[in-house]
Design a protein around this motif. Structure first.
Motif, PDB file in Angstrom:
ATOM      1  N   LEU A 183      -3.270 -44.505  58.268  1.00 53.36           N
ATOM      2  CA  LEU A 183      -4.516 -44.274  57.550  1.00 53.36           C
ATOM      3  C   LEU A 183      -5.504 -43.477  58.408  1.00 53.36           C
ATOM      4  N   ALA A 184      -5.547 -43.762  59.703  1.00 52.17           N
ATOM      5  CA  ALA A 184      -6.444 -43.024  60.601  1.00 52.17           C
ATOM      6  C   ALA A 184      -6.046 -41.559  60.685  1.00 52.17           C
ATOM      7  N   GLU A 185      -4.740 -41.295  60.741  1.00 51.49           N
ATOM      8  CA  GLU A 185      -4.266 -39.907  60.748  1.00 51.49           C
ATOM      9  C   GLU A 185      -4.691 -39.181  59.480  1.00 51.49           C
ATOM     10  N   TRP A 186      -4.511 -39.849  58.350  1.00 47.60           N
ATOM     11  CA  TRP A 186      -4.879 -39.240  57.072  1.00 47.60           C
ATOM     12  C   TRP A 186      -6.387 -38.976  57.013  1.00 47.60           C
ATOM     13  N   ALA A 187      -7.190 -39.902  57.520  1.00 45.49           N
ATOM     14  CA  ALA A 187      -8.640 -39.735  57.505  1.00 45.49           C
ATOM     15  C   ALA A 187      -9.068 -38.545  58.360  1.00 45.49           C
ATOM     16  N   ILE A 188      -8.400 -38.345  59.501  1.00 45.98           N
ATOM     17  CA  ILE A 188      -8.732 -37.212  60.371  1.00 45.98           C
ATOM     18  C   ILE A 188      -8.416 -35.900  59.671  1.00 45.98           C
ATOM     19  N   GLU A 189      -7.345 -35.866  58.878  1.00 39.82           N
ATOM     20  CA  GLU A 189      -6.968 -34.651  58.164  1.00 39.82           C
ATOM     21  C   GLU A 189      -7.780 -34.433  56.895  1.00 39.82           C
ATOM     22  N   ASN A 190      -8.459 -35.471  56.425  1.00 38.56           N
ATOM     23  CA  ASN A 190      -9.216 -35.370  55.169  1.00 38.56           C
ATOM     24  C   ASN A 190     -10.662 -35.819  55.365  1.00 38.56           C
ATOM     25  N   PRO A 191     -11.414 -35.137  56.230  1.00 42.01           N
ATOM     26  CA  PRO A 191     -12.794 -35.569  56.502  1.00 42.01           C
ATOM     27  C   PRO A 191     -13.708 -35.463  55.286  1.00 42.01           C
ATOM     28  N   ALA A 192     -13.366 -34.590  54.325  1.00 42.13           N
ATOM     29  CA  ALA A 192     -14.235 -34.421  53.158  1.00 42.13           C
ATOM     30  C   ALA A 192     -14.352 -35.716  52.356  1.00 42.13           C
ATOM     31  N   VAL A 193     -13.323 -36.551  52.403  1.00 41.52           N
ATOM     32  CA  VAL A 193     -13.352 -37.818  51.662  1.00 41.52           C
ATOM     33  C   VAL A 193     -14.466 -38.715  52.180  1.00 41.52           C
ATOM     34  N   PHE A 194     -14.798 -38.565  53.462  1.00 39.58           N
ATOM     35  CA  PHE A 194     -15.766 -39.461  54.092  1.00 39.58           C
ATOM     36  C   PHE A 194     -17.121 -38.801  54.322  1.00 39.58           C
ATOM     37  N   THR A 195     -17.365 -37.664  53.644  1.00 46.00           N
ATOM     38  CA  THR A 195     -18.650 -36.996  53.782  1.00 46.00           C
ATOM     39  C   THR A 195     -19.782 -37.942  53.375  1.00 46.00           C
ATOM     40  N   HIS A 196     -20.795 -38.096  54.221  1.00 45.13           N
ATOM     41  CA  HIS A 196     -21.969 -38.957  54.041  1.00 45.13           C
ATOM     42  C   HIS A 196     -21.594 -40.455  54.076  1.00 45.13           C
ATOM     43  N   SER A 197     -20.420 -40.830  54.328  1.00 44.88           N
ATOM     44  CA  SER A 197     -20.182 -42.290  54.445  1.00 44.88           C
ATOM     45  C   SER A 197     -20.746 -42.852  55.723  1.00 44.88           C
ATOM     46  N   LEU A 198     -20.603 -42.126  56.853  1.00 45.54           N
ATOM     47  CA  LEU A 198     -21.137 -42.572  58.137  1.00 45.54           C
ATOM     48  C   LEU A 198     -22.026 -41.474  58.704  1.00 45.54           C
ATOM     49  N   SER A 199     -23.012 -41.028  57.936  1.00 45.14           N
ATOM     50  CA  SER A 199     -23.882 -39.943  58.377  1.00 45.14           C
ATOM     51  C   SER A 199     -24.742 -40.403  59.553  1.00 45.14           C
ATOM     52  N   LEU A 200     -24.927 -39.512  60.518  1.00 41.25           N
ATOM     53  CA  LEU A 200     -25.742 -39.823  61.687  1.00 41.25           C
ATOM     54  C   LEU A 200     -27.213 -39.730  61.320  1.00 41.25           C
ATOM     55  N   GLU A 201     -27.962 -40.758  61.656  1.00 40.63           N
ATOM     56  CA  GLU A 201     -29.385 -40.760  61.363  1.00 40.63           C
ATOM     57  C   GLU A 201     -30.062 -41.719  62.331  1.00 40.63           C
ATOM     58  N   PRO A 202     -31.374 -41.528  62.591  1.00 42.13           N
ATOM     59  CA  PRO A 202     -32.070 -42.463  63.480  1.00 42.13           C
ATOM     60  C   PRO A 202     -31.985 -43.873  62.934  1.00 42.13           C
ATOM     61  N   ASP A 203     -31.670 -44.797  63.795  1.00 39.08           N
ATOM     62  CA  ASP A 203     -31.515 -46.188  63.377  1.00 39.08           C
ATOM     63  C   ASP A 203     -32.879 -46.864  63.360  1.00 39.08           C
ATOM     64  N   ALA A 204     -33.354 -47.172  62.149  1.00 38.28           N
ATOM     65  CA  ALA A 204     -34.680 -47.767  62.019  1.00 38.28           C
ATOM     66  C   ALA A 204     -34.642 -49.279  62.178  1.00 38.28           C
ATOM     67  N   THR A 205     -33.427 -49.846  62.057  1.00 37.94           N
ATOM     68  CA  THR A 205     -33.306 -51.292  62.194  1.00 37.94           C
ATOM     69  C   THR A 205     -33.195 -51.649  63.669  1.00 37.94           C
ATOM     70  N   THR A 206     -33.221 -52.927  63.946  1.00 31.01           N
ATOM     71  CA  THR A 206     -33.071 -53.369  65.329  1.00 31.01           C
ATOM     72  C   THR A 206     -31.650 -53.105  65.784  1.00 31.01           C
ATOM     73  N   PRO A 207     -31.446 -52.243  66.781  1.00 35.08           N
ATOM     74  CA  PRO A 207     -30.092 -51.888  67.187  1.00 35.08           C
ATOM     75  C   PRO A 207     -29.454 -52.991  68.013  1.00 35.08           C
ATOM     76  N   MET A 208     -28.138 -53.059  67.935  1.00 36.89           N
ATOM     77  CA  MET A 208     -27.407 -53.982  68.770  1.00 36.89           C
ATOM     78  C   MET A 208     -27.333 -53.401  70.169  1.00 36.89           C
ATOM     79  N   GLN A 209     -27.737 -54.169  71.159  1.00 37.49           N
ATOM     80  CA  GLN A 209     -27.816 -53.663  72.521  1.00 37.49           C
ATOM     81  C   GLN A 209     -26.447 -53.704  73.187  1.00 37.49           C
TER      82      GLN A 209
END
Length: 303
Positions: A144-170
């Motif tokens: 599944l990880a191999e398939w995900a690496i070859e198909n990044p479009a499927v995961f567009t905006h699923s784990l988008s990078l953004e400033p973490d406004a919540t309390t981060p885990m240290q």
């Protein structure tokens, strides 16, 4: 000719490195190719293999099972002794270090990524730990990880990078303030008792699962959970789900697709991907099904 030999040696080293760090079965290593190379060369190749395996920085930092290292070095020594008469001190010194070492309760597998980075997983050294046969990496997860690496479009905006406004885990040694990172939450979810409000709170963009179809009870629980997940998506599109599994028992796979059809969840087999990035059992048949969850999927089971 020399260039071709160098390419072959580099390919052999890479094969040993990837398999050792991932602690694949020793039978999967290209021992015959190594023995053939040793007949035509000195011991330098074995020293290179030692640096790419037992003495690899990842192995030193995140060691695999002591038993695994011991068996690997013993096999490496046997291959050397079968071709060369002079002992190789470095091999015996490495073996001596692990002969007296105690086996820890946790060991590690490391996977090298195409980007040059690596992912290391901690696993239990026990066959059964905490009452379960889990706590190890299964083939379908790597597939599944191999398939995900070859198909990044499927995961567009699923784990988008953004400033973490919540309390981060240290994390020790890492400053998480004012940094951008994916928002990832780990939460316990009981497939049988999860309520609609609990599922609605997740609001998933996509659902992925690997090696979860190992008995009839889990199949019924998973399908029921997907039904409830579909029903609670009122004002948004229900997420697609991708389920990867190794076909150990065709009847189990048939039961899963039958249950999906019975509750009205369409599915289709995902085409096999091209690249094999991680070392795992080649003879096992692994597949991925794409499930199209629908907002109006009916709840409950037929009597």
């Amino acid at each position: 000719m020399a260039r071709e030999e160098n390419v072959n040696s580099a390919r052999l080293l890479r094969s040993f490195e990837r398999r050792f760090l991932a602690t694949r079965g020793l039978r999967s290593f290209p021992w015959q190719s190594l023995e053939e190379k040793l007949r035509d060369s000195g011991s330098e190749l074995l020293l290179d293999i030692l640096q790419k395996t037992v003495k690899h920085p990842l192995c030193v930092k995140h060691p695999p099972s002591v038993k695994y290292v011991r068996c690997f070095l013993s096999e490496l020594i046997r291959k050397h002794e079968a071709v060369h008469e002079e002992p190789l001190d470095e091999l015996y010194e490495a073996l001596a270090e692990v002969l007296t070492a105690e086996e820890p309760t946790q060991c590690h597998r490391s996977y090298l990524l195409p980007s040059g980075d690596s992912v290391t997983l901690s696993e239990s050294t026990a066959i059964v730990s905490h009452g379960t046969t889990g706590l190890v990496t299964w083939n379908a997860a790597l597939y599944l990880a191999e398939w995900a690496i070859e198909n990044p479009a499927v995961f567009t905006h699923s784990l988008s990078l953004e400033p973490d406004a919540t309390t981060p885990m240290q994390h020790q040694g890492h400053d998480t303030h004012n940094s951008e990172s994916p928002r990832v939450t780990v939460a316990l979810l009981d497939w049988d008792t999860a309520t609609a409000p609990q599922l609605a709170a997740f609001q998933p963009d996509i659902v992925i699962a690997a090696d979860v179809l190992y008995c009839p009870e889990t199949i019924l629980s998973l399908v029921g959970l997907l039904q409830r997940l579909s029903a609670c998506q009122k004002d948004q599109r229900a997420p697609d789900a991708y389920v990867a599994f190794t076909i150990r028992n065709p009847e189990t796979c048939q039961m899963f697709t039958t249950e999906l059809g019975r509750v009205g969840i369409p599915w289709e087999a995902v085409p096999r991907h091209d690249q094999k990035l991680f070392p795992y059992e080649e003879h096992s048949e692994t597949t991925i099904l794409k499930l199209t969850l629908q907002v109006h999927t009916r709840l409950g089971r037929s009597p």
